[in-house]
Design a protein around this motif. Structure first.
Motif, PDB file in Angstrom:
ATOM      1  N   VAL A  33     -51.816  20.219  27.046  1.00  0.00           N
ATOM      2  CA  VAL A  33     -52.783  19.254  26.916  1.00  0.00           C
ATOM      3  C   VAL A  33     -53.261  18.735  28.204  1.00  0.00           C
ATOM      4  N   ARG A  34     -54.606  19.057  28.542  1.00  0.00           N
ATOM      5  CA  ARG A  34     -55.368  18.674  29.705  1.00  0.00           C
ATOM      6  C   ARG A  34     -55.452  17.195  29.825  1.00  0.00           C
ATOM      7  N   ASP A  35     -55.319  16.699  30.960  1.00  0.00           N
ATOM      8  CA  ASP A  35     -55.811  15.371  31.444  1.00  0.00           C
ATOM      9  C   ASP A  35     -54.722  14.304  30.649  1.00  0.00           C
ATOM     10  N   ALA A  36     -53.874  14.680  30.395  1.00  0.00           N
ATOM     11  CA  ALA A  36     -52.930  13.805  29.507  1.00  0.00           C
ATOM     12  C   ALA A  36     -52.210  12.737  30.693  1.00  0.00           C
ATOM     13  N   VAL A  37     -52.148  11.376  30.460  1.00  0.00           N
ATOM     14  CA  VAL A  37     -51.432  10.713  31.503  1.00  0.00           C
ATOM     15  C   VAL A  37     -49.944  10.156  30.845  1.00  0.00           C
ATOM     16  N   VAL A  38     -49.128  10.136  31.633  1.00  0.00           N
ATOM     17  CA  VAL A  38     -47.689   9.712  31.222  1.00  0.00           C
ATOM     18  C   VAL A  38     -47.317   8.503  32.116  1.00  0.00           C
ATOM     19  N   TYR A  39     -46.925   7.494  31.463  1.00  0.00           N
ATOM     20  CA  TYR A  39     -46.542   6.216  32.316  1.00  0.00           C
ATOM     21  C   TYR A  39     -45.208   5.638  31.733  1.00  0.00           C
ATOM     22  N   ALA A  40     -44.336   4.881  32.701  1.00  0.00           N
ATOM     23  CA  ALA A  40     -43.026   4.460  32.126  1.00  0.00           C
ATOM     24  C   ALA A  40     -43.233   2.961  32.531  1.00  0.00           C
ATOM     25  N   VAL A  41     -42.980   2.244  31.674  1.00  0.00           N
ATOM     26  CA  VAL A  41     -42.998   0.559  31.624  1.00  0.00           C
ATOM     27  C   VAL A  41     -41.712   0.195  31.533  1.00  0.00           C
ATOM     28  N   TYR A 139     -45.375   3.355  37.737  1.00  0.00           N
ATOM     29  CA  TYR A 139     -44.923   4.763  37.547  1.00  0.00           C
ATOM     30  C   TYR A 139     -45.785   5.399  36.489  1.00  0.00           C
ATOM     31  N   PHE A 140     -46.617   6.142  36.996  1.00  0.00           N
ATOM     32  CA  PHE A 140     -47.619   7.099  36.314  1.00  0.00           C
ATOM     33  C   PHE A 140     -48.208   8.175  36.828  1.00  0.00           C
ATOM     34  N   GLU A 141     -48.520   9.256  35.917  1.00  0.00           N
ATOM     35  CA  GLU A 141     -49.353  10.425  36.576  1.00  0.00           C
ATOM     36  C   GLU A 141     -50.071  11.058  35.467  1.00  0.00           C
ATOM     37  N   ARG A 142     -51.101  11.999  35.976  1.00  0.00           N
ATOM     38  CA  ARG A 142     -51.625  12.625  35.193  1.00  0.00           C
ATOM     39  C   ARG A 142     -51.062  13.958  35.275  1.00  0.00           C
ATOM     40  N   VAL A 143     -50.819  14.864  34.060  1.00  0.00           N
ATOM     41  CA  VAL A 143     -50.402  16.054  33.844  1.00  0.00           C
ATOM     42  C   VAL A 143     -50.874  17.039  34.779  1.00  0.00           C
ATOM     43  N   GLY A 144     -50.228  17.870  35.330  1.00  0.00           N
ATOM     44  CA  GLY A 144     -50.944  19.160  36.022  1.00  0.00           C
ATOM     45  C   GLY A 144     -51.171  20.363  35.099  1.00  0.00           C
ATOM     46  N   GLY A 145     -51.962  21.156  35.671  1.00  0.00           N
ATOM     47  CA  GLY A 145     -52.415  22.485  34.681  1.00  0.00           C
ATOM     48  C   GLY A 145     -51.327  23.164  34.004  1.00  0.00           C
ATOM     49  N   ASP A 146     -50.016  22.897  34.351  1.00  0.00           N
ATOM     50  CA  ASP A 146     -48.999  23.438  33.531  1.00  0.00           C
ATOM     51  C   ASP A 146     -48.435  22.555  32.412  1.00  0.00           C
ATOM     52  N   HIS A 162     -44.667   6.488  27.854  1.00  0.00           N
ATOM     53  CA  HIS A 162     -45.957   6.642  26.925  1.00  0.00           C
ATOM     54  C   HIS A 162     -46.653   7.820  27.601  1.00  0.00           C
ATOM     55  N   VAL A 163     -47.371   8.471  26.385  1.00  0.00           N
ATOM     56  CA  VAL A 163     -48.472   9.121  26.832  1.00  0.00           C
ATOM     57  C   VAL A 163     -49.685   9.085  26.102  1.00  0.00           C
ATOM     58  N   TRP A 164     -50.694   9.181  27.064  1.00  0.00           N
ATOM     59  CA  TRP A 164     -52.083   9.035  26.366  1.00  0.00           C
ATOM     60  C   TRP A 164     -52.905  10.417  26.794  1.00  0.00           C
ATOM     61  N   TYR A 165     -53.954  10.659  25.970  1.00  0.00           N
ATOM     62  CA  TYR A 165     -54.793  11.702  26.135  1.00  0.00           C
ATOM     63  C   TYR A 165     -55.909  11.677  25.794  1.00  0.00           C
ATOM     64  N   SER A 188     -39.983  15.495  26.607  1.00  0.00           N
ATOM     65  CA  SER A 188     -41.182  16.271  26.185  1.00  0.00           C
ATOM     66  C   SER A 188     -41.932  15.619  24.822  1.00  0.00           C
ATOM     67  N   PHE A 189     -43.220  15.742  24.939  1.00  0.00           N
ATOM     68  CA  PHE A 189     -43.955  14.968  24.092  1.00  0.00           C
ATOM     69  C   PHE A 189     -44.893  16.063  23.269  1.00  0.00           C
ATOM     70  N   VAL A 190     -45.007  16.141  22.130  1.00  0.00           N
ATOM     71  CA  VAL A 190     -45.760  16.937  21.454  1.00  0.00           C
ATOM     72  C   VAL A 190     -47.015  16.015  20.873  1.00  0.00           C
ATOM     73  N   THR A 191     -48.131  16.636  21.132  1.00  0.00           N
ATOM     74  CA  THR A 191     -49.390  15.771  20.734  1.00  0.00           C
ATOM     75  C   THR A 191     -49.732  16.006  19.241  1.00  0.00           C
ATOM     76  N   HIS A 192     -49.088  15.501  18.235  1.00  0.00           N
ATOM     77  CA  HIS A 192     -49.184  15.765  16.906  1.00  0.00           C
ATOM     78  C   HIS A 192     -48.865  14.472  16.110  1.00  0.00           C
ATOM     79  N   ARG A 193     -49.172  14.252  14.997  1.00  0.00           N
ATOM     80  CA  ARG A 193     -49.092  12.973  14.175  1.00  0.00           C
ATOM     81  C   ARG A 193     -47.519  12.207  14.218  1.00  0.00           C
TER      82      ARG A 193
END
Length: 197
Positions: A33-41, A139-146, A162-165, A188-193
């Motif tokens: 999932v391209r351009d996803a952002v992961v952050y820990a609050v 504490y956040f990063e944008r995912v890499g190509g992998d 959390h994850v946002w995309y 691991s996050f899977v981007t479905h409902r």
């Protein structure tokens, strides 16, 4: 005086017992999932506003990067590296603003002082769009190509991850973790409902 100096030197040389969170973000078929952002609050403690700067450039009639994650309080510069003028704007509740037609770099950066997703556009070039993801945590990063990302130097404690995309209709279910000193956690996050696996 010397014992005090020795004590300060000793405390500065001691390792920080921080944890790490490794996260993979994928779609139901296992694709990146391209351009996803992961952050820990962190739970139970407030964090000060960032005093940092970031850059959202404009090149070849595109915003670069397409997704820019920043901590609340960050000042973002909007240089125009094209040889044509752009008019940058956002109507997002987290930060409505406009930078009227310009070339070069505006004198003042825009400070993003409220958490949320800010959608950017250009009044002159409809195809130009981008996102600034403003989060209340360092504490956040944008995912890499992998499709993977590592959140490092996390102080021990309880966190909600959390994850946002882009084009997200519903946020995957956040994950609550307890990070210990020198501990490495895999998520691991899977981007479905239904959220994450």
């Amino acid at each position: 005086m010397r014992p005090l100096v020795a004590l300060m030197t000793l405390s500065l040389s001691m390792p920080i017992l921080a944890g790490t969170i490794d996260v993979r973000v994928q779609d139901p078929r296992g694709s990146v999932v391209r351009d996803a952002v992961v952050y820990a609050v962190p739970e139970g403690r407030a964090l000060p506003l960032a005093r940092k700067t970031a850059v959202m450039d404009q090149k070849n009639r595109m915003f670069i990067p397409h997704v820019l994650p920043v901590q609340t309080g960050t000042a973002v510069r909007f240089p125009n590296s094209d040889d044509i003028r752009h008019h940058v704007y956002s109507f997002s509740p987290a930060k409505p603003f406009q930078l009227p037609l310009y070339k070069g770099t505006p004198a003042n950066p825009v400070v993003f002082d409220k958490a949320g997703v800010v959608t950017l556009g250009c009044n002159i070039h409809d195809q130009m769009s981008a996102f600034i993801v403003v989060v209340d945590t360092p504490y956040f990063e944008r995912v890499g190509g992998d499709g993977k990302v590592t959140l490092r130097d996390i102080e021990p404690g309880k966190y909600v991850v959390h994850v946002w995309y882009p084009e997200m209709r519903e946020e995957p279910q956040p994950d609550t973790v307890n990070v210990g000193a020198n501990e490495r956690i895999d998520l691991s996050f899977v981007t479905h409902r239904n959220g994450h696996s």
